[in-house]
Scaffold this active site. Sequence first.
Site, PDB file in Angstrom:
ATOM      1  N   SER A  11      61.055  12.970  80.579  1.00 34.87           N
ATOM      2  CA  SER A  11      60.605  14.256  80.314  1.00 34.87           C
ATOM      3  C   SER A  11      61.389  15.021  81.457  1.00 34.87           C
ATOM      4  O   SER A  11      61.186  16.367  81.245  1.00 34.87           O
ATOM      5  CB  SER A  11      59.175  14.365  80.191  1.00 34.87           C
ATOM      6  N   LYS A  55      63.621  17.798  80.466  1.00 36.88           N
ATOM      7  CA  LYS A  55      63.069  19.362  80.069  1.00 36.88           C
ATOM      8  C   LYS A  55      63.394  20.373  81.076  1.00 36.88           C
ATOM      9  O   LYS A  55      63.344  21.597  80.878  1.00 36.88           O
ATOM     10  CB  LYS A  55      61.610  19.125  79.893  1.00 36.88           C
ATOM     11  N   SER A  80      54.329  19.315  79.175  1.00 41.77           N
ATOM     12  CA  SER A  80      55.591  18.396  78.906  1.00 41.77           C
ATOM     13  C   SER A  80      55.325  18.338  77.265  1.00 41.77           C
ATOM     14  O   SER A  80      55.635  17.166  76.950  1.00 41.77           O
ATOM     15  CB  SER A  80      55.354  17.107  79.446  1.00 41.77           C
ATOM     16  N   LYS A 124      59.144  18.591  88.022  1.00 45.45           N
ATOM     17  CA  LYS A 124      58.690  18.102  86.646  1.00 45.45           C
ATOM     18  C   LYS A 124      58.581  16.619  86.494  1.00 45.45           C
ATOM     19  O   LYS A 124      59.380  15.970  87.572  1.00 45.45           O
ATOM     20  CB  LYS A 124      59.920  18.317  85.738  1.00 45.45           C
TER      21      LYS A 124
END
Length: 374
Positions: A59, A62, A116, A217
């Site tokens: 993720s 992202k 997320s 992140k």
Amino acid sequence: MRKQLLALGVLCALLPGLVLHTQAAEAPAVSAASAVLMDGETGRILYANNENEPRAIASITKLMTALVAAEWAQGDLSRTVTIRQKWTGIEGTSLYLRAGEKLTLETLLYGLLLHSGNDAAVALAASCAGDVETFVGWMNQRAQDLGMTNTHFSDPNGLGDENHYSTALDMARLGAACLQNPTVAKITATRSITLEGRSFTNHNKLLWLYPGCTGMKTGYTRQAGRTLVSSAEKEGQTLICVTLNDRNDWTDHQALLDYGFETFPRQVLAEEGETFRQVPVEGSLLRQVPAVAWGEVAWPLREGETVRTEIDLPVSVQAPVTQGEIAGTVTFYVGDRKVGETYLVWGKSAGLDVVSPDSERSPLGFLKKLAGME
């Protein structure tokens, strides 16, 4: 002249391709399969391990989704998006979007980066580009623009197949770009927020664990393991840390950030307006004019590293001299490597005050001087 200065560009160049394997005995041992610690201002790599090895990234993908969407929105996050059925029911972490629901780009971006949400990624991609495939193309083009030479995206959320990968070094470059985008930087630094009836709490525990953490992140899939991009600021210095497939990422990031701040502190090599040399002036009552730095130059220096300075200026200058005009350059080196540069500009103006001796002795020259023609 101001336009000329601006056109000549930024003076302290980033060096994104520079990787110095500077791990010494005091560098922390980390569990990551790949890791990078980068100075956010200069691009200097302070720690690197398997930094160019392509891996699944989960993720942290992202960050690119958010950057492309934020750049597309150009700062206007108030646009309303009507959720379509095909954007719902995405596997993994979800906002549980409902068909027909209306949400702003702002809510979707916070849901993407804090919670997320995989469905938020799809909704953002399709609403910005018209379809997910086009948006993924934008992501790959942006990666090329940033010099992410070992990266390829196949979706906007990180659930991708074997053709979805990046490296620790490439993700550090992406992290630096995200910090330069006010929208993305603000969102990744947010601990929690409630928007349009939805409450989001950031999954990045470093925002609570590490003083000075400014966000970024988290990610996890079975294929990728735990992935993490973090950033932190201390005494005007920003560091970006990336670990891929790291079971101890919270501990490792804190250790790497401490190592970077302690071992490679930011050193100012030139301050804006700092005088580097006094240059003699010919034809003026002002005997010298200062050559001053146009912009600040800084570099993270390790103990024992020395900086060599090269100044390119004329031996003297002929009046008139205009304050702010380019006089020359000052360049800084660590060893043989250029680490920064800025223009030198005149710090004062100097008028043409002195008439040549031959001119003064002639009657015509004397009359011209009285008439203000010289």
